[in-house]
Design an enzyme around this catalytic site. Structure first.
Site, PDB file in Angstrom:
ATOM      1  NE  ARG A 216      14.942   5.926   2.585  1.00  0.00           N
ATOM      2  CZ  ARG A 216      15.098   7.008   1.832  1.00  0.00           C
ATOM      3  NH1 ARG A 216      16.231   7.196   1.167  1.00  0.00           N
ATOM      4  NH2 ARG A 216      14.138   7.906   1.721  1.00  0.00           N
TER       5      ARG A 216
ATOM      6  CG  HIS B  47      18.406   4.988  28.266  1.00  0.00           C
ATOM      7  ND1 HIS B  47      18.056   5.662  29.407  1.00  0.00           N
ATOM      8  CD2 HIS B  47      19.117   5.865  27.520  1.00  0.00           C
ATOM      9  CE1 HIS B  47      18.547   6.888  29.363  1.00  0.00           C
ATOM     10  NE2 HIS B  47      19.200   7.040  28.225  1.00  0.00           N
TER      11      HIS B  47
ATOM     12  CE1 TYR C 104      13.998  11.019   8.943  1.00  0.00           C
ATOM     13  CE2 TYR C 104      12.553  12.056   7.339  1.00  0.00           C
ATOM     14  CZ  TYR C 104      13.807  11.889   7.879  1.00  0.00           C
ATOM     15  OH  TYR C 104      14.877  12.572   7.357  1.00  0.00           O
TER      16      TYR C 104
ATOM     17  CG  LEU D 109      18.901   7.980   3.768  1.00  0.00           C
ATOM     18  CD1 LEU D 109      18.582   7.296   5.101  1.00  0.00           C
ATOM     19  CD2 LEU D 109      17.865   9.030   3.449  1.00  0.00           C
TER      20      LEU D 109
ATOM     21  NE  ARG E 239      14.457   9.925  29.474  1.00  0.00           N
ATOM     22  CZ  ARG E 239      15.664   9.626  29.962  1.00  0.00           C
ATOM     23  NH1 ARG E 239      15.790   9.033  31.139  1.00  0.00           N
ATOM     24  NH2 ARG E 239      16.744   9.928  29.268  1.00  0.00           N
TER      25      ARG E 239
ATOM     26  CD  GLU F 227      23.668  11.465   3.628  1.00  0.00           C
ATOM     27  OE1 GLU F 227      22.758  11.277   2.812  1.00  0.00           O
ATOM     28  OE2 GLU F 227      23.775  10.803   4.679  1.00  0.00           O
TER      29      GLU F 227
ATOM     30  CE  LYS G  96      13.860   9.772   4.839  1.00  0.00           C
ATOM     31  NZ  LYS G  96      14.776  10.905   4.779  1.00  0.00           N
TER      32      LYS G  96
HETATM   33  N1  PDD Z   1      15.513  13.624   3.326  1.00  0.00           N
HETATM   34  N2  PDD Z   1      20.302  12.103   2.759  1.00  0.00           N
HETATM   35  C1  PDD Z   1      19.628  12.470   3.867  1.00  0.00           C
HETATM   36  C2  PDD Z   1      20.387  12.654   5.126  1.00  0.00           C
HETATM   37  C3  PDD Z   1      18.240  12.670   3.810  1.00  0.00           C
HETATM   38  O1  PDD Z   1      17.565  13.018   4.924  1.00  0.00           O
HETATM   39  C4  PDD Z   1      17.563  12.513   2.570  1.00  0.00           C
HETATM   40  C5  PDD Z   1      16.072  12.694   2.449  1.00  0.00           C
HETATM   41  C6  PDD Z   1      18.314  12.147   1.433  1.00  0.00           C
HETATM   42  C7  PDD Z   1      17.693  11.941   0.092  1.00  0.00           C
HETATM   43  O2  PDD Z   1      16.927  10.771   0.065  1.00  0.00           O
HETATM   44  P1  PDD Z   1      15.676  10.601  -0.894  1.00  0.00           P
HETATM   45  O3  PDD Z   1      16.175  10.829  -2.285  1.00  0.00           O
HETATM   46  O4  PDD Z   1      15.253   9.194  -0.704  1.00  0.00           O
HETATM   47  O5  PDD Z   1      14.655  11.608  -0.494  1.00  0.00           O
HETATM   48  C8  PDD Z   1      19.679  11.944   1.575  1.00  0.00           C
HETATM   49  C9  PDD Z   1      14.077  13.803   3.407  1.00  0.00           C
HETATM   50  C10 PDD Z   1      13.478  14.274   2.138  1.00  0.00           C
HETATM   51  C11 PDD Z   1      13.751  14.675   4.621  1.00  0.00           C
HETATM   52  O6  PDD Z   1      14.418  14.512   5.623  1.00  0.00           O
HETATM   53  O7  PDD Z   1      12.818  15.488   4.553  1.00  0.00           O
END
Ligand code: PDD
Length: 297
Positions: free
Chosen positions: A50, A104, A31, A205, A102, A181, A149
């Protein structure tokens, strides 16, 4: 609000997917979230890169949608149809490996991915920014490819829930004593005037906001060290802040029971918050983004 699902625009409440969708069954997909100001997607290309990287790492064939023109064409329709041509919003995009019985292993070649997008109004958390927020530390329970992501966010969900239950805005994740993070943000510390943040490895991320903030810091002459800090070093930090699409630069004034700096947002955090706001506003002040679309879906 409107949604886009596999080529169709429809009210979000009417968008449905088969129960065998691999996103639902396995979390098998990726996503992306863009910030939108005045109908324009901030850092369109970095978020798109990304998304395409994630698809490639998961070996999901990138649909035509996952291109600049594909996303802009759909975003324009969703935003204008949802009354978001002006003001602040977000665009959410999710692509899964599609729907199949389903098992894997991957479904048969040619199984079309499920492509979903929607938009939301967004209110920047200015009050929290002015005050600064509290965060908690929790163990980082995630897998070894946090640089993708993916939809699989259970450790992030549990971490953020714990933060909420402890009246905190975010959870900082700690792996082997190192702060990686936040549950949905990157985090950046300040020690002796130098920014300190986890390097771009498989353990975090690669946040778009993080990248922009580090660029702004360098432009402002604030030194940057992409060297992680340990949980035990939090007491040495003069300042600490979150960076993310739905947080911007968000000063942290408390970690667990520990006060950061003077317990109010620090000067470097505030300077970078203002610089990021100015960068978003100037990038999104360009002529309507549709002029850059060369083809129509
Ligand atoms: N999240 N780290 C993680 C684990 C994240 O899920 C996100 C973003 C970030 C920040 O990334 P960016 O600056 O590109 O938004 C760091 C989004 C906003 C979400 O899950 O809603």
């Amino acid at each position: 609000m409107l949604a886009y699902l596999n080529g169709q625009i429809l009210p979000r409440a009417a968008a449905t997917i088969p129960v065998e969708d691999r996103g639902f069954i396995f979390g098998d997909g990726v996503y992306e979230v863009w910030r939108v100001v005045n109908g324009q997607l901030f850092e369109l290309d970095r978020h798109l890169a990304r998304l395409v990287y994630g698809l490639s790492e998961l070996r999901i064939a990138a649909p035509e949608f996952a291109t600049r023109d594909g996303i802009l064409t759909v975003a324009e329709k969703l935003l204008s149809g949802s009354g978001l041509e002006t003001g602040e919003g977000t665009v959410y995009v999710q692509i899964t490996r599609g729907s199949a019985p389903r098992t894997h292993a991957f479904p048969p070649e040619g199984t079309p991915p499920t492509v979903y997008a929607t938009v939301n109004r967004f209110v920047p958390p200015e009050e929290a920014r002015a005050r600064g927020v509290s965060v908690v530390t929790v163990p980082d329970l995630r897998w070894m490819r946090c640089n993708i992501k993916t939809l699989q966010l259970l450790p992030n969900v549990l971490a953020k829930q714990e933060a909420s239950e402890r009246s905190s805005m975010e959870a900082l994740l700690v792996r082997d004593g190192v702060v990686t993070e936040g549950s949905h943000t990157n985090c950046i510390g300040v020690i002796d005037g130098v920014l300190r943040t986890h390097p771009l490895t498989n353990l975090i991320l690669p946040g778009v906001t993080r990248a922009v903030v580090l660029e702004l810091a360098r432009e402002l002459g604030i030194p940057v060290s992409e060297l992680a800090f340990n949980e035990s070093e939090i007491s040495d930090l003069d300042e600490l802040f979150l960076a993310g699409t739905t947080s911007d630069v968000m000063p942290i004034v408390r970690v667990n029971d520990q006060t950061i700096g003077d317990g109010v947002p620090g000067p470097i955090s505030l300077r970078l918050a203002a610089a990021l706001r100015a960068r978003i506003d100037s990038d999104c002040a360009a002529p309507p983004y549709l002029t850059s679309v060369s083809t129509t879906a």
